[in-house]
Design a protein around this motif. Sequence first.
Motif, PDB file in Angstrom:
ATOM      1  N   MET A   1      -6.988  -1.153   1.176  1.00 54.66           N
ATOM      2  CA  MET A   1      -5.589  -1.317   0.766  1.00 54.66           C
ATOM      3  C   MET A   1      -4.797  -1.969   1.890  1.00 54.66           C
ATOM      4  SD  MET A   1      -4.998   2.257  -1.256  1.00 54.66           S
ATOM      5  CE  MET A   1      -6.051   3.255  -0.219  1.00 54.66           C
ATOM      6  N   ILE A   2      -4.001  -2.975   1.522  1.00 56.88           N
ATOM      7  CA  ILE A   2      -3.204  -3.718   2.489  1.00 56.88           C
ATOM      8  C   ILE A   2      -1.778  -3.824   1.961  1.00 56.88           C
ATOM      9  CG2 ILE A   2      -2.908  -5.913   3.730  1.00 56.88           C
ATOM     10  CD1 ILE A   2      -6.139  -5.540   2.094  1.00 56.88           C
ATOM     11  N   ILE A   3      -0.814  -3.586   2.843  1.00 58.70           N
ATOM     12  CA  ILE A   3       0.593  -3.815   2.515  1.00 58.70           C
ATOM     13  C   ILE A   3       1.109  -4.884   3.459  1.00 58.70           C
ATOM     14  CG2 ILE A   3       2.927  -2.859   2.469  1.00 58.70           C
ATOM     15  CD1 ILE A   3       1.691  -0.139   1.783  1.00 58.70           C
ATOM     16  N   LEU A   4       1.681  -5.945   2.902  1.00 59.49           N
ATOM     17  CA  LEU A   4       2.320  -6.986   3.694  1.00 59.49           C
ATOM     18  C   LEU A   4       3.815  -6.720   3.667  1.00 59.49           C
ATOM     19  CD1 LEU A   4       0.362 -10.104   2.393  1.00 59.49           C
ATOM     20  CD2 LEU A   4      -0.061  -8.760   4.458  1.00 59.49           C
ATOM     21  N   ASP A   5       4.354  -6.307   4.796  1.00 55.47           N
ATOM     22  CA  ASP A   5       5.770  -5.964   4.906  1.00 55.47           C
ATOM     23  C   ASP A   5       6.547  -7.209   5.321  1.00 55.47           C
ATOM     24  OD1 ASP A   5       8.268  -4.962   5.408  1.00 55.47           O
ATOM     25  OD2 ASP A   5       7.594  -3.367   6.761  1.00 55.47           O
ATOM     26  N   LEU A   6       7.274  -7.785   4.369  1.00 60.93           N
ATOM     27  CA  LEU A   6       8.053  -8.999   4.603  1.00 60.93           C
ATOM     28  C   LEU A   6       9.550  -8.703   4.647  1.00 60.93           C
ATOM     29  CD1 LEU A   6       6.185 -11.375   2.098  1.00 60.93           C
ATOM     30  CD2 LEU A   6       5.596 -10.850   4.468  1.00 60.93           C
TER      31      LEU A   6
ATOM     32  N   VAL B   1       6.100  -5.813   0.531  1.00 59.54           N
ATOM     33  CA  VAL B   1       7.437  -5.249   0.697  1.00 59.54           C
ATOM     34  C   VAL B   1       8.381  -6.411   0.944  1.00 59.54           C
ATOM     35  CG1 VAL B   1       8.928  -3.766   2.097  1.00 59.54           C
ATOM     36  CG2 VAL B   1       6.558  -3.084   1.647  1.00 59.54           C
ATOM     37  N   ALA B   2       9.391  -6.553   0.106  1.00 59.84           N
ATOM     38  CA  ALA B   2      10.379  -7.628   0.246  1.00 59.84           C
ATOM     39  C   ALA B   2      11.669  -7.186  -0.417  1.00 59.84           C
ATOM     40  CB  ALA B   2       9.864  -8.918  -0.388  1.00 59.84           C
ATOM     41  N   ASP B   3      12.784  -7.431   0.264  1.00 59.48           N
ATOM     42  CA  ASP B   3      14.066  -7.071  -0.331  1.00 59.48           C
ATOM     43  C   ASP B   3      15.165  -8.075  -0.014  1.00 59.48           C
ATOM     44  OD1 ASP B   3      14.457  -6.512   2.343  1.00 59.48           O
ATOM     45  OD2 ASP B   3      15.452  -4.598   2.012  1.00 59.48           O
ATOM     46  N   THR B   4      14.790  -9.273   0.386  1.00 65.58           N
ATOM     47  CA  THR B   4      15.800 -10.291   0.677  1.00 65.58           C
ATOM     48  C   THR B   4      15.640 -11.472  -0.277  1.00 65.58           C
ATOM     49  OG1 THR B   4      14.403 -11.414   2.306  1.00 65.58           O
ATOM     50  CG2 THR B   4      15.864  -9.679   3.135  1.00 65.58           C
TER      51      THR B   4
ATOM     52  N   PRO C   1       2.087  -6.240  -6.710  1.00 63.31           N
ATOM     53  CA  PRO C   1       3.290  -5.400  -6.780  1.00 63.31           C
ATOM     54  C   PRO C   1       4.192  -5.635  -5.574  1.00 63.31           C
ATOM     55  CG  PRO C   1       1.340  -4.066  -6.309  1.00 63.31           C
ATOM     56  CD  PRO C   1       0.863  -5.454  -6.574  1.00 63.31           C
ATOM     57  N   VAL C   2       5.499  -5.749  -5.837  1.00 66.23           N
ATOM     58  CA  VAL C   2       6.493  -5.960  -4.789  1.00 66.23           C
ATOM     59  C   VAL C   2       7.416  -4.750  -4.768  1.00 66.23           C
ATOM     60  CG1 VAL C   2       8.382  -7.439  -3.978  1.00 66.23           C
ATOM     61  CG2 VAL C   2       6.369  -8.472  -5.061  1.00 66.23           C
ATOM     62  N   TYR C   3       7.620  -4.212  -3.572  1.00 69.14           N
ATOM     63  CA  TYR C   3       8.426  -3.012  -3.383  1.00 69.14           C
ATOM     64  C   TYR C   3       9.606  -3.338  -2.478  1.00 69.14           C
ATOM     65  CZ  TYR C   3       4.103  -0.929  -5.027  1.00 69.14           C
ATOM     66  OH  TYR C   3       2.995  -0.622  -5.764  1.00 69.14           O
ATOM     67  N   PRO C   4      10.761  -2.681  -2.685  1.00 70.15           N
ATOM     68  CA  PRO C   4      11.926  -2.954  -1.840  1.00 70.15           C
ATOM     69  C   PRO C   4      11.834  -2.308  -0.456  1.00 70.15           C
ATOM     70  CG  PRO C   4      12.488  -1.338  -3.506  1.00 70.15           C
ATOM     71  CD  PRO C   4      11.096  -1.803  -3.810  1.00 70.15           C
TER      72      PRO C   4
ATOM     73  N   ALA D   1       6.261   1.557  -1.004  1.00 71.65           N
ATOM     74  CA  ALA D   1       4.948   0.926  -1.182  1.00 71.65           C
ATOM     75  C   ALA D   1       3.836   1.888  -0.771  1.00 71.65           C
ATOM     76  CB  ALA D   1       4.856  -0.362  -0.362  1.00 71.65           C
ATOM     77  N   ILE D   2       4.030   2.589   0.334  1.00 75.12           N
ATOM     78  CA  ILE D   2       3.020   3.545   0.796  1.00 75.12           C
ATOM     79  C   ILE D   2       2.867   4.680  -0.211  1.00 75.12           C
ATOM     80  CG2 ILE D   2       2.525   5.294   2.565  1.00 75.12           C
ATOM     81  CD1 ILE D   2       3.766   3.300   4.604  1.00 75.12           C
TER      82      ILE D   2
END
Length: 157
Positions: A76-81, A112-115, A132-135, A140-141
């Motif tokens: 599992m990978i989360i890319l925090d943008l 993760v993106a919110d902008t 999936p995109v999370y704010p 996301a976690i």
Amino acid sequence: MPSASARPERTVHTLPHPAPSAEDAPRVSPRPCAASLRIAEHRHSAGLLVVTIVGEFDHLSVPAAQHVLAGALPPMIILDLADVSFLGTSGLRVLMAAAGRADAEGRWLGIVADTVPVLRPLRLLAVDLAVPVYPRLDQAIQERPQRPLPTSRSIVA
């Protein structure tokens, strides 16, 4: 199988994340535009890697992101943008390649993106329909699958 603590971390994720707004509306810009990109990796747990990208994600900064995402990855990978101030087409190609690799290898990938500068291109190219995109990172976690997806989920286009 070695424990998660036996794996060396390349860098530690120490960037603060903004508190959620009342409506979780996209922010216009996380900070003034930076001329560079910073990447931090953090093994959150044995099967989860959080890659935080900060700054401008464009053709000048793509090689660093590709290097991180080309290695051996956990299930599992989360890319925090959340702190990306600009997402160019080269950065989008890296995200789409990461999504394709995750799908082909049966890994879960979340963003993760919110902008607006990040969400707009993700939506225009329908990346948000494939990944999936999370704010917020904590969301996301919390919402990631508790175990990796089966490897037979690849889709032939």
